[in-house]
Scaffold this motif. Structure first.
Motif, PDB file in Angstrom:
ATOM      1  N   GLY A   1       0.833  -1.193   0.000  1.00  8.76           N
ATOM      2  CA  GLY A   1       0.000   0.000   0.000  1.00  8.76           C
ATOM      3  C   GLY A   1       0.863   1.236   0.000  1.00  8.76           C
ATOM      4  N   ARG A   2       0.171   2.385   0.048  1.00  3.18           N
ATOM      5  CA  ARG A   2       0.891   3.653   0.054  1.00  3.18           C
ATOM      6  C   ARG A   2       0.196   4.603   1.008  1.00  3.18           C
ATOM      7  NH1 ARG A   2       2.286   3.686  -6.234  1.00  3.18           N
ATOM      8  NH2 ARG A   2       4.518   3.540  -5.987  1.00  3.18           N
ATOM      9  N   GLY A   3       0.985   5.405   1.706  1.00  2.00           N
ATOM     10  CA  GLY A   3       0.415   6.420   2.583  1.00  2.00           C
ATOM     11  C   GLY A   3      -0.446   5.786   3.649  1.00  2.00           C
ATOM     12  N   ALA A   4      -1.671   6.290   3.773  1.00  2.00           N
ATOM     13  CA  ALA A   4      -2.593   5.779   4.787  1.00  2.00           C
ATOM     14  C   ALA A   4      -3.560   4.775   4.177  1.00  2.00           C
ATOM     15  CB  ALA A   4      -3.338   6.930   5.435  1.00  2.00           C
ATOM     16  N   MET A   5      -3.081   4.050   3.159  1.00  2.00           N
ATOM     17  CA  MET A   5      -3.844   2.980   2.511  1.00  2.00           C
ATOM     18  C   MET A   5      -2.922   1.761   2.524  1.00  2.00           C
ATOM     19  SD  MET A   5      -5.608   3.192  -1.261  1.00  2.00           S
ATOM     20  CE  MET A   5      -6.636   1.823  -1.856  1.00  2.00           C
ATOM     21  N   LEU A   6      -2.883   1.077   3.664  1.00  3.13           N
ATOM     22  CA  LEU A   6      -1.913  -0.002   3.884  1.00  3.13           C
ATOM     23  C   LEU A   6      -2.649  -1.304   4.158  1.00  3.13           C
ATOM     24  CD1 LEU A   6       0.534   1.944   6.229  1.00  3.13           C
ATOM     25  CD2 LEU A   6       0.951   1.316   3.836  1.00  3.13           C
ATOM     26  N   ALA A   7      -2.011  -2.414   3.796  1.00  2.00           N
ATOM     27  CA  ALA A   7      -2.693  -3.695   3.963  1.00  2.00           C
ATOM     28  C   ALA A   7      -1.710  -4.821   4.226  1.00  2.00           C
ATOM     29  CB  ALA A   7      -3.500  -4.022   2.706  1.00  2.00           C
ATOM     30  N   LEU A   8      -2.258  -5.882   4.817  1.00  2.00           N
ATOM     31  CA  LEU A   8      -1.525  -7.124   5.076  1.00  2.00           C
ATOM     32  C   LEU A   8      -2.250  -8.231   4.346  1.00  2.00           C
ATOM     33  CD1 LEU A   8      -1.696  -6.734   8.928  1.00  2.00           C
ATOM     34  CD2 LEU A   8       0.450  -6.644   7.675  1.00  2.00           C
ATOM     35  N   GLU A   9      -1.528  -9.014   3.544  1.00  2.00           N
ATOM     36  CA  GLU A   9      -2.165 -10.165   2.892  1.00  2.00           C
ATOM     37  C   GLU A   9      -1.836 -11.412   3.702  1.00  2.00           C
ATOM     38  OE1 GLU A   9      -2.203 -10.552  -1.339  1.00  2.00           O
ATOM     39  OE2 GLU A   9      -3.089 -12.545  -1.148  1.00  2.00           O
ATOM     40  N   LEU A  10      -2.873 -12.084   4.191  1.00  2.00           N
ATOM     41  CA  LEU A  10      -2.669 -13.248   5.058  1.00  2.00           C
ATOM     42  C   LEU A  10      -2.728 -14.544   4.248  1.00  2.00           C
ATOM     43  CD1 LEU A  10      -4.682 -12.283   8.279  1.00  2.00           C
ATOM     44  CD2 LEU A  10      -2.361 -11.690   7.602  1.00  2.00           C
ATOM     45  N   VAL A  11      -1.765 -15.417   4.527  1.00  2.00           N
ATOM     46  CA  VAL A  11      -1.609 -16.664   3.758  1.00  2.00           C
ATOM     47  C   VAL A  11      -1.355 -17.837   4.710  1.00  2.00           C
ATOM     48  CG1 VAL A  11      -0.706 -15.539   1.680  1.00  2.00           C
ATOM     49  CG2 VAL A  11       0.875 -16.193   3.498  1.00  2.00           C
ATOM     50  N   ARG A  12      -1.487 -19.052   4.162  1.00  2.00           N
ATOM     51  CA  ARG A  12      -1.065 -20.238   4.914  1.00  2.00           C
ATOM     52  C   ARG A  12       0.454 -20.162   5.059  1.00  2.00           C
ATOM     53  NH1 ARG A  12      -5.707 -21.392   5.265  1.00  2.00           N
ATOM     54  NH2 ARG A  12      -5.020 -21.336   7.404  1.00  2.00           N
ATOM     55  N   PRO A  13       0.959 -20.310   6.280  1.00  2.00           N
ATOM     56  CA  PRO A  13       2.403 -20.164   6.496  1.00  2.00           C
ATOM     57  C   PRO A  13       3.224 -20.992   5.506  1.00  2.00           C
ATOM     58  CG  PRO A  13       1.281 -20.459   8.586  1.00  2.00           C
ATOM     59  CD  PRO A  13       0.240 -20.616   7.523  1.00  2.00           C
ATOM     60  N   GLY A  14       4.262 -20.370   4.968  1.00  2.00           N
ATOM     61  CA  GLY A  14       5.152 -21.078   4.056  1.00  2.00           C
ATOM     62  C   GLY A  14       4.622 -21.204   2.632  1.00  2.00           C
ATOM     63  N   THR A  15       3.442 -20.640   2.357  1.00  2.00           N
ATOM     64  CA  THR A  15       2.879 -20.706   0.999  1.00  2.00           C
ATOM     65  C   THR A  15       2.362 -19.320   0.631  1.00  2.00           C
ATOM     66  OG1 THR A  15       0.542 -21.041   1.555  1.00  2.00           O
ATOM     67  CG2 THR A  15       1.954 -22.995   1.604  1.00  2.00           C
ATOM     68  N   THR A  16       1.807 -19.200  -0.585  1.00  2.00           N
ATOM     69  CA  THR A  16       1.080 -17.971  -0.908  1.00  2.00           C
ATOM     70  C   THR A  16      -0.433 -18.255  -0.972  1.00  2.00           C
ATOM     71  OG1 THR A  16       1.379 -18.381  -3.270  1.00  2.00           O
ATOM     72  CG2 THR A  16       3.007 -16.943  -2.213  1.00  2.00           C
ATOM     73  N   ASP A  17      -0.847 -19.405  -0.431  1.00  2.00           N
ATOM     74  CA  ASP A  17      -2.278 -19.739  -0.451  1.00  2.00           C
ATOM     75  C   ASP A  17      -3.048 -18.773   0.446  1.00  2.00           C
ATOM     76  OD1 ASP A  17      -1.411 -21.832  -1.949  1.00  2.00           O
ATOM     77  OD2 ASP A  17      -1.655 -23.352  -0.365  1.00  2.00           O
ATOM     78  N   PRO A  18      -4.108 -18.150  -0.093  1.00  2.00           N
ATOM     79  CA  PRO A  18      -4.875 -17.181   0.694  1.00  2.00           C
ATOM     80  C   PRO A  18      -5.473 -17.818   1.955  1.00  2.00           C
ATOM     81  CG  PRO A  18      -5.541 -17.141  -1.620  1.00  2.00           C
ATOM     82  CD  PRO A  18      -4.640 -18.321  -1.459  1.00  2.00           C
ATOM     83  N   ALA A  19      -5.510 -17.038   3.042  1.00  2.00           N
ATOM     84  CA  ALA A  19      -6.072 -17.543   4.300  1.00  2.00           C
ATOM     85  C   ALA A  19      -7.202 -16.623   4.770  1.00  2.00           C
ATOM     86  CB  ALA A  19      -4.973 -17.644   5.350  1.00  2.00           C
ATOM     87  N   PRO A  20      -8.355 -16.690   4.056  1.00  2.00           N
ATOM     88  CA  PRO A  20      -9.458 -15.779   4.412  1.00  2.00           C
ATOM     89  C   PRO A  20      -9.976 -15.983   5.840  1.00  2.00           C
ATOM     90  CG  PRO A  20     -10.172 -17.427   2.800  1.00  2.00           C
ATOM     91  CD  PRO A  20      -8.692 -17.548   2.905  1.00  2.00           C
ATOM     92  N   GLU A  21      -9.941 -17.245   6.323  1.00  4.87           N
ATOM     93  CA  GLU A  21     -10.474 -17.474   7.676  1.00  4.87           C
ATOM     94  C   GLU A  21      -9.579 -16.827   8.732  1.00  4.87           C
ATOM     95  OE1 GLU A  21      -9.217 -19.653   5.605  1.00  4.87           O
ATOM     96  OE2 GLU A  21      -7.496 -20.353   6.751  1.00  4.87           O
ATOM     97  N   LEU A  22      -8.272 -16.712   8.439  1.00  2.00           N
ATOM     98  CA  LEU A  22      -7.387 -16.009   9.375  1.00  2.00           C
ATOM     99  C   LEU A  22      -7.700 -14.516   9.369  1.00  2.00           C
ATOM    100  CD1 LEU A  22      -3.847 -17.656   8.908  1.00  2.00           C
ATOM    101  CD2 LEU A  22      -5.692 -18.243  10.501  1.00  2.00           C
ATOM    102  N   ALA A  23      -7.926 -13.964   8.182  1.00  7.35           N
ATOM    103  CA  ALA A  23      -8.261 -12.533   8.094  1.00  7.35           C
ATOM    104  C   ALA A  23      -9.537 -12.253   8.870  1.00  7.35           C
ATOM    105  CB  ALA A  23      -8.415 -12.114   6.630  1.00  7.35           C
ATOM    106  N   LYS A  24     -10.490 -13.159   8.737  1.00  2.01           N
ATOM    107  CA  LYS A  24     -11.761 -13.002   9.442  1.00  2.01           C
ATOM    108  C   LYS A  24     -11.546 -13.050  10.963  1.00  2.01           C
ATOM    109  CE  LYS A  24     -16.362 -14.731   8.706  1.00  2.01           C
ATOM    110  NZ  LYS A  24     -17.206 -15.833   8.321  1.00  2.01           N
ATOM    111  N   ALA A  25     -10.719 -14.003  11.389  1.00  2.00           N
ATOM    112  CA  ALA A  25     -10.459 -14.159  12.826  1.00  2.00           C
ATOM    113  C   ALA A  25      -9.711 -12.937  13.376  1.00  2.00           C
ATOM    114  CB  ALA A  25      -9.649 -15.434  13.081  1.00  2.00           C
ATOM    115  N   VAL A  26      -8.756 -12.426  12.597  1.00  2.00           N
ATOM    116  CA  VAL A  26      -7.991 -11.247  13.045  1.00  2.00           C
ATOM    117  C   VAL A  26      -8.921 -10.044  13.149  1.00  2.00           C
ATOM    118  CG1 VAL A  26      -6.219  -9.587  12.345  1.00  2.00           C
ATOM    119  CG2 VAL A  26      -5.758 -12.041  12.183  1.00  2.00           C
ATOM    120  N   ALA A  27      -9.750  -9.840  12.130  1.00  2.00           N
ATOM    121  CA  ALA A  27     -10.673  -8.698  12.157  1.00  2.00           C
ATOM    122  C   ALA A  27     -11.616  -8.824  13.347  1.00  2.00           C
ATOM    123  CB  ALA A  27     -11.455  -8.612  10.852  1.00  2.00           C
TER     124      ALA A  27
END
Ligand code: PLZ
Length: 460
Positions: free
Chosen positions: A382-408
């Motif tokens: 991201g840039r400026g005040a538009m920043l993000a973290l992409e959450l994945v299964r550790p050691g892979t680039t597989d998306p981890a939507p349930e982790l994002a949900k749990a963190v939120a």
């Protein structure tokens, strides 16, 4: 009777202490009761990120009906860049509402509309002659940019990117990439919308370093061989993709798109509805690359919390629609224009561009500490005040939507309003008001970091 105008300390203008303070669980009992009542009255088609009822808000704090003070890391999806209920917006809105709330600009005119247009003509990139048309919502601005491009070129095709978000109306949901929840069951879609791959560096098959060149080659190929360049009215891109996952295009991509468009007489539209007006640490996100679009759409931060949207661009394009061809009953409503003039004053006079950069300087290092081998954080971007973290299964680039949900959810429970986005639902995004107090910001980000560490701990 006391009105907002003659009281010394109107309730709406009272300062809210810029701290997080929880006095009940989140959501509290009053919010839960109101949410239950809502279920019976409001279409369930409206989702909700955090079922808390907000009573008032100031700066970076939302105060709920139970008296909890929440840290706002969402700004109502990038709207309250100047802070919630800015006193200057409240003052000018009250003044304007007392004078005239509505005439319809197509019936009789008023100055606020012209003032906002002039400000946008001056602020947007490029020193060519510009004009502006005002509307009410972002989707309407995008629709009208397409109408203008079609009128100006006499062509019909519209080119959009993978992971794009442009709105929920028929044309703009067609232009939006993601099926659920935006499109599913709502077709048939609008014709003449073509999608090209988005150069998503983290996920580009040929590697991030090749993303710009390869995506540009694909764009050129699709336009020339599949659509026919002479049929293309517009290429529309978000200069940082918002709902799609805060995807920052690789250096050179936007400039390449602009060049290709110029080569073929195609109108290049930058959808700056989420990124525009200081959010990314430049007045417009295209400014990071010195790219000058033909048309720019703005909304969100423009109205300082009131609904207002705009298309700004080359005067000859903006004048291509026939007289009466653009408009809308509420387009550029006078109260929203008064709010916008106040918001633009704050953005310019209080150096919100600098404040967005300062937010990045403070937050990015904290987020980058979460990176590393085996981390659930695949990328910080991201840039400026538009920043993000992409959450994945550790050691892979597989998306981890349930982790994002749990963190939120963990952030929400502790009174920190964060949003999830991304085509795969695995991106936590931060959109704090640009005026947010840094102690409050770091408190909120600290809650986010410990939530991620907890979730990651449970994962390993
Ligand atoms: N273009 C780039 O970000 C709105 C969507 C919220 P409207 N983004 C928030 C939701 O889920 O409805 C947006 C955007 C970009 C266009 C729009 C559309 O703006 O004001 O929501 O119509």
């Amino acid at each position: 009777m006391t009105t907002l105008l003659d009281s010394d300390q109107p309730a709406a203008l009272e300062e809210v202490e810029q701290v997080r303070r929880l006095v009940t669980e989140i959501p509290g009992p009053r919010s839960r009761a109101l949410h239950e009542a809502r279920q019976a009255e409001v279409s369930s088609g409206f989702g909700v990120t955090l079922p808390v009822f907000v009573e008032r808000a100031s700066g970076g704090v939302l105060v709920d009906v139970d008296g909890n003070q929440l840290v706002d890391l969402a700004s109502g999806i990038a709207v309250t860049s100047i802070g919630a209920s800015h006193p200057e917006v409240a003052r000018r809105v009250a003044e304007q509402a007392a004078k005239v709330t509505h005439t319809c600009f197509m019936v009789t005119e008023y100055e606020g509309f012209v003032d906002v247009a002039a400000r946008l003509n001056r602020l947007t990139p490029g020193d060519h002659a510009k004009k502006t048309a005002l509307f009410t919502t972002g989707a309407e601005a995008v629709e009208n940019a397409v109408k203008i491009a079609r009128a100006a070129t006499g062509r019909s095709a519209v080119v959009v990117l993978g992971h794009a978000y442009h709105g929920r109306s028929l044309l703009t949901m067609t232009m939006t990439a993601k099926n659920l929840p935006y499109k599913n069951g709502f077709g048939p879609f609008a014709p003449e919308v073509y999608r090209v791959p988005s150069p998503y560096p983290y996920r580009w098959p040929g590697g991030a370093e090749n993303a710009a060149a390869e995506a540009l080659a694909q764009l050129r190929d699709i336009i020339t061989t599949q659509i026919g360049a002479h049929n293309v009215a517009a290429i529309i891109a978000e200069p940082i993709q918002g709902e799609g996952g805060f995807i920052v295009p690789p250096a050179g991509y936007l400039a390449g798109v602009a060049e290709l468009a110029r080569e073929h007489g195609i109108v290049f539209v930058a959808d700056e509805i989420q990124t525009g007006l200081a959010r990314t640490g430049e007045m417009f996100a295209v400014d990071h690359e010195g790219v000058v679009p033909d048309l720019i759409t703005t909304a969100k931060a423009l109205g300082g919390g009131l609904p207002l949207a705009a298309v700004t661009g080359r005067a000859e394009l903006m004048d291509a629609a026939p007289v009466g061809g653009l408009g809308g009953t509420y387009a550029g409503n006078p109260v929203a224009c008064a709010a916008a003039v106040a918001a633009l004053d704050v953005i310019e006079n209080e150096d919100l561009v600098g404040k967005a950069r300062a937010i990045e300087a403070v937050v990015r290092p904290v987020l980058e500490d979460l990176l590393g081998p085996g981390s659930v954080v695949g990328e910080v971007r991201g840039r400026g005040a538009m920043l993000a973290l992409e959450l994945v299964r550790p050691g892979t680039t597989d998306p981890a939507p349930e982790l994002a949900k749990a963190v939120a959810a963990a952030c929400h429970a502790e009174g920190v309003v964060t949003l999830v986005c991304g085509t795969y639902g695995n991106v936590i995004r931060l959109l704090p008001p640009l005026v947010i107090d840094h102690a409050l910001l770091l408190d909120g980000v600290g809650v986010l970091v410990s939530a991620i560490q907890r979730v990651a701990g449970a994962e390993s």
